[in-house]
Structures are given as C-alpha cells and as structure tokens.
Design an enzyme around this catalytic site. Structure first.
Site, short mmCIF file in Angstrom:
data_model
loop_
_atom_site.label_atom_id
_atom_site.label_comp_id
_atom_site.label_asym_id
_atom_site.label_seq_id
_atom_site.Cartn_x
_atom_site.Cartn_y
_atom_site.Cartn_z
CB ALA A 87 -0.94 -0.01 1.20
N GLY A 140 1.86 1.63 -3.50
CA GLY A 140 0.67 1.94 -4.29
C GLY A 140 0.20 3.36 -4.11
CG ASP A 141 -0.20 6.98 -0.75
OD1 ASP A 141 -1.35 7.44 -0.96
OD2 ASP A 141 0.73 7.66 -0.27
CB ALA A 142 4.41 6.48 -3.95
CD GLU A 192 -0.54 12.60 -4.27
OE1 GLU A 192 -0.63 13.83 -4.52
OE2 GLU A 192 -1.37 11.99 -3.57
#
Length: 130
Positions: A15, A18-20, A23
């Site tokens: 995660a 995945g967040d990066a 974004e």
C-alpha cells in the site's frame, strides 16, 4: 525492481508503494487535463486520493478484479497497524489501503498494463462522479 513474489511483502508495504504510484498518476493526469495552478492541483487531487474516493473506486472496480487481485485487496483491507484519518471512517480507510496495496502489487509483479488499465478506470470513475 521486480520481486520474485511480491505477495511475500506485508500488505502495508504494498500500500505504501501503491499510494505513491497513485499520487504520481493523479498529478500527471491533472496536468494533462490542464490544471496548472498549485492550489487548483491540490484541490482537484483530493477528489481522487482521499480515502472516501479510493473506497468508491475499489467498490466500482471489484467486479472486474481477478481472484488473485481480490486476495491482494483483502490482505490490504485487513492489514493491522493503521489508523483512519479524520476525513474517513475505518471501513473507507481500510478499503483505500486495499486499493493501494493492489496498485503496489501490480507494479512489483511487473503487470504494468493491468496497473494502467485500473488507474485509467479509477480516474474515469472519479471524473464521472463530478
């Protein structure tokens, strides 16, 4: 970097990546859509990246996910060790973590075409909502 088995990583690690990835995708998409002022970019990005939006995206994408992808989402959603932000409830935050874990997994597994397919579908879903 490609891991022989990204499923061996903790779901919160998937995660985190995945967040990066999400974004960066959102920021580039907003530039492509013509948003150039920083304040406008930030405001528009929130529509895509807040936990409530990601939970909605995941709900929209779930029927199209493979069993393996759903397993990654489930692992991310059930991961312990994160607290929900004030802007989302615990279930929305858990769902957003599952969504981000899926993105991180697809990238590390070298499934860039599938990753791009889901990112495009996610963005289209958000843009349909507004």
């Amino acid at each position: 970097m490609r891991l022989s088995n990204p499923l061996e990583l903790p779901p919160l690690t998937l995660a985190y990546l995945g967040d990066a990835l999400y974004e960066a995708f959102v920021r580039e998409r907003l530039l492509d859509l013509g948003h150039v002022r920083v304040n406008d970019l930030h405001r528009q990005a929130l529509r895509y990246v807040r936990a409530t939006a990601q939970a909605g995206i995941l709900q929209h994408l779930l029927p199209a996910l493979t069993e393996e992808e759903q397993d990654v989402v489930r692992r991310g959603r059930n991961a312990k060790g994160h607290a929900a932000p004030k802007s989302a409830d615990a279930a929305e935050y858990a769902a957003s973590t599952g969504f981000e874990a899926l993105l991180g997994y697809l990238h590390l597994a070298g499934r860039e075409e599938r990753l791009q397919q889901l990112l495009q579908a996610a963005a289209a879903h958000v843009e349909e909502q507004h």
